[in-house]
Motif scaffolding. Sequence first.
Motif, PDB file in Angstrom:
ATOM      1  N   LEU A  34       0.307  21.009 -29.496  1.00 26.24           N
ATOM      2  CA  LEU A  34       0.448  19.761 -30.492  1.00 26.24           C
ATOM      3  C   LEU A  34      -0.207  18.855 -30.249  1.00 26.24           C
ATOM      4  O   LEU A  34      -1.563  19.321 -29.549  1.00 26.24           O
ATOM      5  N   CYS A  35      -0.379  18.221 -31.634  1.00 26.27           N
ATOM      6  CA  CYS A  35      -1.485  17.229 -31.694  1.00 26.27           C
ATOM      7  C   CYS A  35      -2.057  16.051 -30.877  1.00 26.27           C
ATOM      8  O   CYS A  35      -1.030  15.472 -31.131  1.00 26.27           O
ATOM      9  N   ARG A  93       1.545  12.442 -23.990  1.00 24.37           N
ATOM     10  CA  ARG A  93       2.540  13.710 -25.188  1.00 24.37           C
ATOM     11  C   ARG A  93       4.396  12.192 -25.671  1.00 24.37           C
ATOM     12  O   ARG A  93       4.479  11.656 -24.243  1.00 24.37           O
ATOM     13  N   GLY A  94       3.966  12.195 -26.688  1.00 23.40           N
ATOM     14  CA  GLY A  94       4.972  11.405 -27.142  1.00 23.40           C
ATOM     15  C   GLY A  94       4.419   9.791 -27.473  1.00 23.40           C
ATOM     16  O   GLY A  94       5.593   8.883 -27.485  1.00 23.40           O
ATOM     17  N   SER A  98      -0.258  10.389 -30.138  1.00 20.85           N
ATOM     18  CA  SER A  98      -0.040  12.064 -29.896  1.00 20.85           C
ATOM     19  C   SER A  98       1.715  12.401 -30.261  1.00 20.85           C
ATOM     20  O   SER A  98       2.537  11.477 -29.873  1.00 20.85           O
ATOM     21  N   GLU A  99       1.212  13.415 -30.487  1.00 17.45           N
ATOM     22  CA  GLU A  99       2.764  13.989 -30.546  1.00 17.45           C
ATOM     23  C   GLU A  99       3.473  14.066 -29.349  1.00 17.45           C
ATOM     24  O   GLU A  99       3.068  14.061 -28.483  1.00 17.45           O
TER      25      GLU A  99
END
Length: 357
Positions: A34-35, A93-94, A98-99
């Motif tokens: 994940l980026c 995250r999310g 951010s992915e």
Amino acid sequence: MKNLLILLTIIGSLYNVKGQTIISDSIVCVSDSLCLKGTLSYPESGKKLPAVIIISGTGKQDRDGSFAEHKPFFEIAQCLNNAGFAVLRMDDRGVGESEGVYEDATTMDFVSDVKAEIELLKKHPNIDKDKIGLIGHSEGGAVAFILASSNKDVKFMVSLAGLAVDGYTSLILQNRAILENSKYVKPQDVDLYMNLYTCMFKAVKNTPLEKDIEPVLDSVFTIWKTEQSEENLIAMHMNDGRDQGFLYRYKNIAKKAWYRQMIRYNPEEFISNIKIPVLALNGDKDIMVTPEENLNNIERLLKKANNKNFKTVLLPDHNHMFQHCEECSQAEIPNLPEAISGETLDAMSAWLRRNVN
């Protein structure tokens, strides 16, 4: 990664804090494919700098820790940049740029993310790789404890109301404190609620992770309800079908991997192995991470580790977000004027100057 960092330095922006030029770079970090994106800010000094990573607590948060009009992580970064530190703060995250899906992540996923961020800092040309530390708030404190116990690249840490009692006990302490602080729960009803919550928490903790928790909670709740008088059920708003609403909401929380793992969190496995310098701060009006039990456990476990360099600080009239509070309830937090108190910033800055620079 080297080329990426050069590019990010080129696109970095400049601004001034108290007469000092600060560089602010956009950062991309890859964790579990994940980026994750964030900001690395640091004084333009031309030398290798000590660095800290800010780790957010439970709940989706952006790199600034934004809530209402407040940005406490940004304020921490400004304070520490002015003290000579580089500061990395990332979107969860999310969240933001951010992915990933935050709701699917566990505490150990957040540990993996910070590991990747440490590796990134080690390769940055302006960072002293031998002076990288962590600042963890709430659950982020637990992440910091886990990493500080085993990752040799972590050289110091600050716990901001870091979770230092086991997950099950933390839920008991937190929920009792919230109930006792609530305007809507009568003092004589607190024990009624805690009896129910204790039954549910124990069921989750004692059920193997591979087993479906929902039928277990259905059974536990049914047994609990049959043991209650109608008067108690009315006092708890568990009559007229509202009990099923409560059960539905709790099952949706309790079945998540994050919750089932966090309730098993045992800080003794980690804090009792930490040898690096530690600063632990708590507000004395914190009802989310109760100060007495958590600070006492940090001190007990660091002594067990034979740690010779740690400090615990209890800040008067401070809540979980390190604001000066009045009612000191969760509902009050967004309406308070400060994002994070000057006392908190000063305590961190002074301790870091003494123990790292």
